[in-house]
Structures are given as C-alpha cells and as structure tokens.
Design a protein around this motif. Structure first.
Motif, PDB file in Angstrom:
ATOM      1  N   ARG B 136     -14.465   1.829  33.207  1.00  0.00           N
ATOM      2  CA  ARG B 136     -15.347   2.975  33.000  1.00  0.00           C
ATOM      3  C   ARG B 136     -16.648   2.571  32.313  1.00  0.00           C
ATOM      4  NH1 ARG B 136     -12.451   8.734  31.511  1.00  0.00           N
ATOM      5  NH2 ARG B 136     -14.388   9.879  31.824  1.00  0.00           N
ATOM      6  N   LEU B 137     -16.575   1.524  31.491  1.00  0.00           N
ATOM      7  CA  LEU B 137     -17.785   1.035  30.814  1.00  0.00           C
ATOM      8  C   LEU B 137     -18.592   0.124  31.732  1.00  0.00           C
ATOM      9  CD1 LEU B 137     -16.271  -0.079  27.371  1.00  0.00           C
ATOM     10  CD2 LEU B 137     -17.560   1.996  27.805  1.00  0.00           C
ATOM     11  N   ALA B 138     -18.009  -0.242  32.878  1.00  0.00           N
ATOM     12  CA  ALA B 138     -18.627  -1.187  33.809  1.00  0.00           C
ATOM     13  C   ALA B 138     -18.920  -2.521  33.117  1.00  0.00           C
ATOM     14  CB  ALA B 138     -19.902  -0.603  34.413  1.00  0.00           C
ATOM     15  N   LEU B 139     -17.929  -3.022  32.363  1.00  0.00           N
ATOM     16  CA  LEU B 139     -18.107  -4.298  31.654  1.00  0.00           C
ATOM     17  C   LEU B 139     -17.081  -5.338  32.114  1.00  0.00           C
ATOM     18  CD1 LEU B 139     -18.821  -3.073  27.997  1.00  0.00           C
ATOM     19  CD2 LEU B 139     -20.442  -4.087  29.586  1.00  0.00           C
ATOM     20  N   GLY B 140     -16.536  -5.134  33.320  1.00  0.00           N
ATOM     21  CA  GLY B 140     -15.495  -6.032  33.818  1.00  0.00           C
ATOM     22  C   GLY B 140     -15.915  -7.492  33.846  1.00  0.00           C
ATOM     23  N   ARG B 156     -23.142  -1.793  22.388  1.00  0.00           N
ATOM     24  CA  ARG B 156     -23.180  -0.344  22.138  1.00  0.00           C
ATOM     25  C   ARG B 156     -22.208   0.378  23.059  1.00  0.00           C
ATOM     26  NH1 ARG B 156     -24.063   1.173  17.610  1.00  0.00           N
ATOM     27  NH2 ARG B 156     -24.451   3.263  18.331  1.00  0.00           N
ATOM     28  N   ARG B 157     -22.112  -0.075  24.311  1.00  0.00           N
ATOM     29  CA  ARG B 157     -21.175   0.569  25.223  1.00  0.00           C
ATOM     30  C   ARG B 157     -19.732   0.297  24.811  1.00  0.00           C
ATOM     31  NH1 ARG B 157     -22.519  -0.907  31.122  1.00  0.00           N
ATOM     32  NH2 ARG B 157     -24.134  -2.205  30.188  1.00  0.00           N
ATOM     33  N   LEU B 158     -19.496  -0.957  24.373  1.00  0.00           N
ATOM     34  CA  LEU B 158     -18.156  -1.271  23.892  1.00  0.00           C
ATOM     35  C   LEU B 158     -17.814  -0.394  22.681  1.00  0.00           C
ATOM     36  CD1 LEU B 158     -15.559  -2.887  23.777  1.00  0.00           C
ATOM     37  CD2 LEU B 158     -16.777  -4.727  22.623  1.00  0.00           C
ATOM     38  N   GLU B 159     -18.809  -0.169  21.855  1.00  0.00           N
ATOM     39  CA  GLU B 159     -18.625   0.686  20.673  1.00  0.00           C
ATOM     40  C   GLU B 159     -18.104   2.072  21.092  1.00  0.00           C
ATOM     41  OE1 GLU B 159     -19.210  -0.087  17.337  1.00  0.00           O
ATOM     42  OE2 GLU B 159     -18.591   1.952  16.852  1.00  0.00           O
ATOM     43  N   VAL B 160     -18.674   2.621  22.150  1.00  0.00           N
ATOM     44  CA  VAL B 160     -18.195   3.905  22.666  1.00  0.00           C
ATOM     45  C   VAL B 160     -16.799   3.730  23.273  1.00  0.00           C
ATOM     46  CG1 VAL B 160     -18.605   5.718  24.370  1.00  0.00           C
ATOM     47  CG2 VAL B 160     -20.522   4.769  23.083  1.00  0.00           C
ATOM     48  N   GLY B 161     -16.618   2.592  23.956  1.00  0.00           N
ATOM     49  CA  GLY B 161     -15.319   2.309  24.569  1.00  0.00           C
ATOM     50  C   GLY B 161     -14.196   2.247  23.542  1.00  0.00           C
ATOM     51  N   GLY B 179     -31.363   1.655  19.078  1.00  0.00           N
ATOM     52  CA  GLY B 179     -31.856   0.299  19.320  1.00  0.00           C
ATOM     53  C   GLY B 179     -31.778  -0.167  20.757  1.00  0.00           C
ATOM     54  N   MET B 180     -31.567   0.751  21.702  1.00  0.00           N
ATOM     55  CA  MET B 180     -31.367   0.337  23.088  1.00  0.00           C
ATOM     56  C   MET B 180     -32.678   0.303  23.885  1.00  0.00           C
ATOM     57  SD  MET B 180     -28.103   2.140  24.713  1.00  0.00           S
ATOM     58  CE  MET B 180     -26.530   1.341  24.715  1.00  0.00           C
ATOM     59  N   GLY B 181     -32.704  -0.563  24.900  1.00  0.00           N
ATOM     60  CA  GLY B 181     -33.815  -0.567  25.832  1.00  0.00           C
ATOM     61  C   GLY B 181     -33.628   0.519  26.879  1.00  0.00           C
ATOM     62  N   ILE B 182     -34.671   0.736  27.700  1.00  0.00           N
ATOM     63  CA  ILE B 182     -34.660   1.860  28.636  1.00  0.00           C
ATOM     64  C   ILE B 182     -33.499   1.780  29.636  1.00  0.00           C
ATOM     65  CG2 ILE B 182     -35.930   2.911  30.556  1.00  0.00           C
ATOM     66  CD1 ILE B 182     -38.452   2.499  28.977  1.00  0.00           C
ATOM     67  N   ASP B 183     -33.250   0.604  30.181  1.00  0.00           N
ATOM     68  CA  ASP B 183     -32.178   0.474  31.170  1.00  0.00           C
ATOM     69  C   ASP B 183     -30.816   0.788  30.555  1.00  0.00           C
ATOM     70  OD1 ASP B 183     -34.094  -0.289  32.889  1.00  0.00           O
ATOM     71  OD2 ASP B 183     -33.685  -2.451  32.726  1.00  0.00           O
ATOM     72  N   ASP B 184     -30.635   0.277  29.339  1.00  0.00           N
ATOM     73  CA  ASP B 184     -29.359   0.515  28.668  1.00  0.00           C
ATOM     74  C   ASP B 184     -29.183   1.993  28.375  1.00  0.00           C
ATOM     75  OD1 ASP B 184     -28.544  -2.099  28.679  1.00  0.00           O
ATOM     76  OD2 ASP B 184     -29.532  -2.584  26.785  1.00  0.00           O
ATOM     77  N   ILE B 185     -30.273   2.665  28.016  1.00  0.00           N
ATOM     78  CA  ILE B 185     -30.188   4.087  27.697  1.00  0.00           C
ATOM     79  C   ILE B 185     -29.711   4.875  28.908  1.00  0.00           C
ATOM     80  CG2 ILE B 185     -31.595   6.136  27.217  1.00  0.00           C
ATOM     81  CD1 ILE B 185     -33.049   4.625  25.123  1.00  0.00           C
ATOM     82  N   GLU B 186     -30.231   4.524  30.061  1.00  0.00           N
ATOM     83  CA  GLU B 186     -29.820   5.231  31.266  1.00  0.00           C
ATOM     84  C   GLU B 186     -28.308   5.053  31.509  1.00  0.00           C
ATOM     85  OE1 GLU B 186     -31.639   7.340  32.857  1.00  0.00           O
ATOM     86  OE2 GLU B 186     -29.978   7.780  34.213  1.00  0.00           O
ATOM     87  N   ALA B 187     -27.828   3.821  31.309  1.00  0.00           N
ATOM     88  CA  ALA B 187     -26.394   3.562  31.503  1.00  0.00           C
ATOM     89  C   ALA B 187     -25.570   4.373  30.502  1.00  0.00           C
ATOM     90  CB  ALA B 187     -26.109   2.072  31.332  1.00  0.00           C
ATOM     91  N   MET B 188     -26.063   4.443  29.260  1.00  0.00           N
ATOM     92  CA  MET B 188     -25.343   5.196  28.235  1.00  0.00           C
ATOM     93  C   MET B 188     -25.311   6.685  28.566  1.00  0.00           C
ATOM     94  SD  MET B 188     -23.620   5.100  25.459  1.00  0.00           S
ATOM     95  CE  MET B 188     -23.881   3.593  24.541  1.00  0.00           C
ATOM     96  N   LYS B 189     -26.421   7.171  29.104  1.00  0.00           N
ATOM     97  CA  LYS B 189     -26.506   8.583  29.467  1.00  0.00           C
ATOM     98  C   LYS B 189     -25.452   8.920  30.519  1.00  0.00           C
ATOM     99  CE  LYS B 189     -30.070  10.908  31.620  1.00  0.00           C
ATOM    100  NZ  LYS B 189     -31.515  11.012  31.909  1.00  0.00           N
ATOM    101  N   GLN B 190     -25.352   8.057  31.521  1.00  0.00           N
ATOM    102  CA  GLN B 190     -24.333   8.252  32.560  1.00  0.00           C
ATOM    103  C   GLN B 190     -22.937   8.268  31.935  1.00  0.00           C
ATOM    104  OE1 GLN B 190     -25.097   8.898  35.518  1.00  0.00           O
ATOM    105  NE2 GLN B 190     -27.250   8.273  35.608  1.00  0.00           N
TER     106      GLN B 190
END
Lengths: 325, 255
Positions: B136-140, B156-161, B179-190
């Motif tokens: 679900r985190l897309a960190l495979g 940060r995504r792992l933190e949510v995970g 502290g996230m960049g724009i691309d990461d923010i979009e992934a977090m939003k999803q």
C-alpha cells in the motif's frame, strides 16, 4: 547481515570453542573459568548489546549464585541440579527487583542506580557474615558428582560445565532470535517508537534483566563449585566492572563476541600476570585501544576479517562503519 | 456502533499552570478524513498526545467508539485501535523496512512477544500485515533496505505505514508531509486519501492544498481552543478564520 551472525554459525562456534579449549590449554581450571565467564558475559550482552542497558549490577547476580551454591552445598546436601536451578531462579528474582527499580530512570541515572545496588548488595553480603562468611567467604564448596563419581579432576568438571555452557548459549541464541529478542533490539533502537506501536517496554526490559540475572547466577554457582569457595569478591563491584569490560572487549553485536571477550580477557590476564605483577596496566591499554579503534570489539574485527577474505568486492554496502554504536 | 469513531468532551491539558489545551469538543466521523489546522502553539500536537495517551488529560473525556478511554494507557489504546505517526520521523533506523513494519504489526499482540521461545516468523499474521502495508505504501522495491538508508520521502511514508501496520480504526498523522518535496507530497496525498476509505484519519497539516483537497472536515485551532469546525468550503469562507489565521493562504488549492 554477516553470515557469521547467523544462529547455526554462532552455535557452531560455541561448540568449537568447547572442543578446542582442552586441546590448547593445559589448565582445566582456566578453561572452565573461560566457559563460565562466557555465559556471564553473554548474559550481560543481552542487556548491553540487545537492549541497550549498561548494567553495573551483573556482579550482584553472580555473587548471589555463588552464595546460593556455597550455602546450599556446605550446609545441606541438596542435589546439584536443584542448587543450579534454585540459583538461576534467585538470580532472576533479584534481577527483576534491581531491574524494576533501575529502569525507572534512563541513561546515566540508570547506570548510577545499578552501581548503587551493586554496592548495596556487597555490603549486605559483608554484613551478614553468619550466612556468607563475610570476608573469608564460604570454604569447602564441593564439586558435583555424576552417577556416583565426584567430578574432582579439573577436566571432568570442565565437561560438566561445557554441557551447561552449550545449553545456556543455545538458549540465549534462541532468546535473541525470538520475537522477544527482536523487540529488545527495537527498544534499543528507539524506545519511544517501540512504546508507540504498543509494546510495554518496561516489561520487556525487566524480562531481559530476569533472563540475564538467571544466567549470571547460574554461572556464579558453577564458579563456586569450580574454585571450591564462595568468595566475597564475587559480589563485589569489581566483578560487575570485569563483566562489563569483557563484554565491551568482545563486542556487543553478537553472542559469540561475548565468548571471545571472556576468553581474551582471561587468557591475557593469565599470561600477563605471570610476567608482570602490574599487568592490569597493560589491560587498561587494551581497553583504551578497543574503545578508540575497535568499537565493535573483537567480534567486529572477526566480521571485518571475514568480509575481507570471503566477500571482497561484493556487498561493500553491508560494511557500514557509520552504524557502529 | 455509532457513526462517530472518536469523540472528546471538554478535553483539556495543563502543563503546570499553562493551559495547552482547553475545552476541546471533537466528533470525528467514521472512515472520514478530518484535519486539524492552526498556527504554531495552537495545541495541535498536544491534542494528539492527549488522544494517544502520551499525556494525560487534565480535564474532560475521550471516547473511542462510545467507550471511555480517558484513563487508558497509551499501549492499551493501540490495542483498542488508535495509532499515530510522528511529526519528526521516528523509526528503527538500523532495522530493515520490513522489520520496522513487522514490529509495528506485532505491537498489536505485545504479550505474545514476551515469550522468549517464540520465533518472530511464527506470527504469520504480522508478516502478512507488513507485506500488505509495504504494498500500500508502494515501497516494495526497498523493503529489505535499512530504514535509516531510505530517502526522506520514503521514510515519511514508512512513518505512516508504522501506524497502519497496527491495523488501527483511527489513525493520527502528525504533519505527514513535513519537509517533503513536491513529488513526495503528491504520493502522500494519494496515500492519505486511500487510507480514508477504510480508516478514520485525523491529521495535522500545514499544507493548505492538501487540507482543502482531501479533508471531509476541518477543525481550526488557536491558543489551545477550537476556533471553527466545518467542511473545507465552510472553513475557507469563515471570516473569523480568515482574520485569525489563514488570510490568503487558504485560497490556493494547489498541492
């Protein structure tokens, strides 16, 4: 993970140690002492390396085990397995108490509390000399007998201790591999997070203390039977310090490191003390060297040597000195 | 079961004589995304600490699914279904990503982990949960890397995970995009939007784009009190909010 850290390899190395010591050492007493301290140091490692707790209280548990054996075997004729089991239980109970009170504080204050308990128990043993023999200790602790024959020769007793050592070492490997052991590592890594994901971290630390105390007291009882005395020095603060020094020299990232630490210290002490009465000075230099250049201890050196010989070029990223602690 | 997952009545927290939080009434609907906004010092993080049990409420009541949990300890609350992520990334840096999540999943049944003879791998459920969260985190691709070696966005995504792995009903995210960049923010939003489909998500956020975009409800806090509460549109239009805190920032919907 370095392949040397895998449980079967660790166990194999422990077995190898038991078999090699009689081949290279003349003194069965020294060999037995190495195995006894290897258990004690591995138990200390469970706290220092796996849980991140620097305990100056290990001498308490060692001394308790020594006295348990001394008192039971000189006053009554209780069977040795019962004495060993009882010593382990008593060690676990004492460690639970000491741990339960000490882990209420963290860092330096925790260390100071274990140090204070160490002094406390020393003076208790010193004061109640009717029970402990005070300064003189308890003399005439007999060796155990198996199948009617007393294990009076050093190498016969070595065999007895070797069986105990392999069993205890295997149990400790199991503990570190268990979900409990892996939770201890998580607590060492980040206690706040471990609590936030639901682990009652205090309980885990107390249990680590209890296991460590049980093994240490068990070994203390074996030590009393080895030297035939239950001396006051076994519960002294100095013993706690000795155990910690061996743990740090050996390296706290694997259990077999503890066997190396105990062996290295005792062999070095044995060799140096015959050439120079002030040998402790040289030992101090060894400790300084380890603290400055070998923070993963002798085991770290072994791991590095292994990587150099067998994994040259490959997986350089597994060699990350930045993660030393 | 009621439609309200988490509820507070007159919740207050005092540090000494300082009221960090006072009279907060919250009603968080089940399976909704509810955000908490407000200037620094508004008491947002203190509110989270009180909800997770890290600090005790000095007054008021907290209910999870209608059950009073005001005096429940923090680890018991995890078992009851509240999990949180931290504003400052808090992981086990020398353990692999998968082991981080396995531990978080094991945290639901911590008593089991007290058995020193039980192998970690014997808890298949925890392993399965860890793998599911990794998906679900897309960190495979980085599941076996050490958590400390991951990029900031991955951490940060792992933190949510870590919060997800305890299979909570209510999930509290403290500034997940800090502290996230724009691309990461979009992934977090999803990810947060995805979470809101089967979790109750309560999150603190400074990025108004995200707040206005994915929240079902917004609570604005100031000086330890609740200022306004409503849908993003209502909050955006509220004159008091505009005056007190948001000004023009609120009109920007871009993430």
């Amino acid at each position: 993970m370095n392949p040397l850290d895998k449980p079967p390899v660790q166990l194999g190395l422990a077995l190898l140690t038991v078999l090699v010591l009689p081949l290279v050492l003349k003194s069965g007493i020294l060999a037995t002492e190495i195995l006894i301290f290897a258990m004690v140091v591995a138990a200390c490692n469970l706290l220092l390396g796996y849980t991140g707790l620097l305990s100056f209280g290990q001498g308490i548990f060692f001394g308790i085990g020594t006295y348990a054996a001394g008192i039971c075997l000189t006053r009554w004729s209780i069977p040795v397995p019962v004495v060993l089991g009882g010593a382990a239980l008593l060690g676990a109970l004492t460690a639970t108490l000491v741990g339960w009170l000490s882990i209420r504080r963290q860092g330096v204050y925790f260390v100071m509390l274990t140090l204070a308990f160490s002094q406390l128990f020393y003076f208790v043993a010193y004061t109640f000399s009717d029970l402990t023999g005070g300064d003189n200790g308890l003399l005439g602790v007999p060796r155990p007998s198996v199948g009617g024959t007393a294990l009076n020769t050093p190498w016969a007793y070595y065999t007895f201790v070797a069986v105990c050592f392999v069993t205890v070492f295997a149990l400790l490997v199991m503990v570190t591999q268990s979900t409990f052991g892996r939770t201890l590592i998580a607590i060492r890594e980040n206690e706040g997070r471990a609590a936030a994901i639901g682990f009652p971290t205090r309980l885990f630390k107390i249990e680590a203390f209890a296991i460590s105390g049980a093994v240490t007291a068990f070994s203390g009882a074996l030590h009393a039977m080895l030297i035939g005395v239950a001396p006051l020095s076994n519960i002294e603060y100095h013993t706690s310090e000795l155990i910690l020094i061996m743990t740090i020299i050996g390296g706290s990232s694997s259990l077999f490191g503890s066997v190396l630490g105990a062996g290295f210290y005792l062999l070095l002490a044995d060799a140096l003390s015959t050439v120079w009465p002030r040998w402790l000075l040289l030992l101090g230099l060894v400790l300084v060297t380890v603290a400055l250049f070998l923070q993963r201890g002798l085991w770290g050196l072994v791991e590095r040597g292994y990587d150099l010989i067998f994994r040259r070029g490959r997986s350089i990223d597994s060699e990350t000195p930045a993660k030393e602690h | 079961m009621t439609d309200i997952a988490l509820q507070t009545h007159g919740l207050g927290v005092k540090y000494g004589t300082f009221h960090a939080l006072a009279d907060v009434d919250l009603r968080i609907r089940r399976n909704s995304v509810h955000s908490i906004i407000g200037p620094n010092g508004a008491g947002k993080t203190t509110l989270f600490h009180a909800l997770t049990g890290r600090v005790r409420a000095s007054s008021g009541r907290i209910e999870l699914d209608g059950r009073d949990i005001t005096n429940t300890s923090d680890d018991d609350r995890v078992r009851l279904g509240i999990a949180r992520s931290f504003q400052v990334t808090s992981l086990f840096p020398n353990l692999s990503l998968r082991e981080n999540l396995r531990l978080a999943a094991q945290g639901r049944t911590p008593w089991q982990a007290l058995a020193p003879w039980r192998r970690a791998e014997s808890n298949r459920e925890a392993l399965a949960t860890a793998d599911e969260v990794i998906g679900r985190l897309a960190l495979g691709a980085v599941a076996n890397r050490l958590a400390g070696e991951l990029s900031h966005g991955q951490q940060r995504r792992l933190e949510v995970g870590m919060a997800m792995a305890s299979r909570p009903r209510v999930i509290l995210l403290d500034e997940p995009t800090s502290g996230m960049g724009i691309d990461d923010i979009e992934a977090m939003k999803q990810l947060i939007r995805d979470l809101g489909r089967d979790h109750t998500v309560l999150f603190i956020e400074h990025n108004m784009g995200i707040v206005m975009n994915i929240s079902d409800m917004v609570t604005v806090m100031r000086l330890g009190r609740k200022l306004v509460e409503g849908t993003p549109a209502e909050v955006r239009e509220d004159p008091e909010v505009q005056r007190a805190y948001l000004g023009n920032m609120i009109t920007g919907d871009i993430a």
